[in-house]
Design a protein around this motif. Sequence first.
Motif, PDB file in Angstrom:
ATOM      1  N   TRP A 154       1.702 -12.667  23.859  1.00  0.00           N
ATOM      2  CA  TRP A 154       1.526 -11.511  22.976  1.00  0.00           C
ATOM      3  C   TRP A 154       0.494 -11.852  21.924  1.00  0.00           C
ATOM      4  N   THR A 175      10.576 -10.334  24.715  1.00  0.00           N
ATOM      5  CA  THR A 175       9.577 -10.346  25.778  1.00  0.00           C
ATOM      6  C   THR A 175       8.777  -9.050  25.737  1.00  0.00           C
ATOM      7  N   SER A 210       4.875  -3.954  34.705  1.00  0.00           N
ATOM      8  CA  SER A 210       4.586  -5.391  34.715  1.00  0.00           C
ATOM      9  C   SER A 210       5.884  -6.167  34.547  1.00  0.00           C
ATOM     10  N   GLU A 211       5.794  -7.462  34.814  1.00  0.00           N
ATOM     11  CA  GLU A 211       6.942  -8.333  34.601  1.00  0.00           C
ATOM     12  C   GLU A 211       6.998  -8.746  33.123  1.00  0.00           C
ATOM     13  N   PRO A 212       8.183  -9.048  32.598  1.00  0.00           N
ATOM     14  CA  PRO A 212       8.298  -9.482  31.198  1.00  0.00           C
ATOM     15  C   PRO A 212       7.534 -10.782  30.945  1.00  0.00           C
ATOM     16  N   THR A 213       6.961 -10.911  29.766  1.00  0.00           N
ATOM     17  CA  THR A 213       6.227 -12.116  29.385  1.00  0.00           C
ATOM     18  C   THR A 213       6.414 -12.373  27.890  1.00  0.00           C
ATOM     19  N   ARG A 225      15.606   0.699  28.652  1.00  0.00           N
ATOM     20  CA  ARG A 225      15.482   0.875  30.098  1.00  0.00           C
ATOM     21  C   ARG A 225      16.374   2.024  30.580  1.00  0.00           C
ATOM     22  N   ILE A 278       7.765   1.146  33.415  1.00  0.00           N
ATOM     23  CA  ILE A 278       7.342  -0.250  33.295  1.00  0.00           C
ATOM     24  C   ILE A 278       6.543  -0.653  34.533  1.00  0.00           C
ATOM     25  N   VAL A 291       6.215  -6.158  27.978  1.00  0.00           N
ATOM     26  CA  VAL A 291       5.836  -5.593  29.271  1.00  0.00           C
ATOM     27  C   VAL A 291       4.787  -4.513  29.052  1.00  0.00           C
ATOM     28  N   LYS A 292       4.130  -4.123  30.138  1.00  0.00           N
ATOM     29  CA  LYS A 292       3.179  -3.018  30.093  1.00  0.00           C
ATOM     30  C   LYS A 292       3.844  -1.776  30.671  1.00  0.00           C
ATOM     31  N   THR A 293       3.481  -0.619  30.106  1.00  0.00           N
ATOM     32  CA  THR A 293       4.056   0.635  30.596  1.00  0.00           C
ATOM     33  C   THR A 293       2.961   1.682  30.758  1.00  0.00           C
TER      34      THR A 293
END
Length: 333
Positions: free
Chosen positions: A172, A209, A166-169, A84, A164, A211-213
């Motif tokens: 997968w 986790t 999206s929120e972390p999830t 990040r 980034i 995320v989408k980027t």
Amino acid sequence: MPAEQDINELTFRGFSAQIRIGDRSLTVYKPDYDEETKTASGWIASEPGKEYFVCWKKNDVTEYTAHGQVSIDGPRTRSILLARPARTAWVIETGERITPQNERPFLFSELSTTGALGVKTIVKAFNDDNFLGNVSLTDDDTILDRNIPTEPGIIKIEILRRRIVSEPTLDWNPAPADPFSTRLHEKTKKAGGHVTKIGDERKSSEARTFVKTIPFTDADKLPHVTFVLRYRPEGILRAEGFMPNPENQSQGEADANNEAGDGDEDAAKEEAEIAALEAERKTRVASLAKRKGVKVEDVEADLARKRRKVKQEEAINVDLYFTPGEVIDLTGL
């Protein structure tokens, strides 16, 4: 001329990369930096049987998130981790992620072979306990898929500038595939080298986790920087001049080696391959002697007797170690 200072990481375009075995960073030899291709490259000495980590970092706080994509022995992606904007610590990939909680580690491994070499004198000279192993030959190009190590001995880290979105999830869905193929196509032509083996599945130190980027800007669709770390056995690196010779070698010998390399590169390369094979042979002979509970000298004498018998039929030709259309079966890895 003073000796080159050892480095244990490549630093280029605001990023750094290195390979570690445990807490030890491997020395990078013959570093090269290409502004045109935005690529930094170098050579490291692989140690068969040792687990290794792929490490990279962003050297400054940035507005963007860094996206580090790792591929090993070919084009298939083995890792995608993010740094990040505020992060400047090392990002350490300890293995290929199987689930959010589990991974399988990366291991340096010897090039194991099965079948028939195509150099029948070598097969005759060294039996099932030989240093070359058993080799299988084929010209089947259908095995050339993304899981085949088409570039054995290469660790590539591509770093892109991302944002980034999206929120972390923990959700997968990894692509189902054998993490590392056990077959190697002849077109790779990596005699005497090492490959990467994947270890047993284990629990990771922490869950990961996802995320989408998206690209940070329209100009960031391609890597901002690429690191290429080529790994080979120490014997090959020394023989080909990538790794310095032992300190007890005289300067005169080093100069002679340099002149020979400048005057006849093909001959030097052949000598390097032979030296690497000889180093591997000695290691295998010592292992065989230990398994049989006999002296190394006894094993050497037995092999010498077999070589003399073969020599009466035809000479061993090292240049035929690989033949067109050959596939090495790495089932033993």
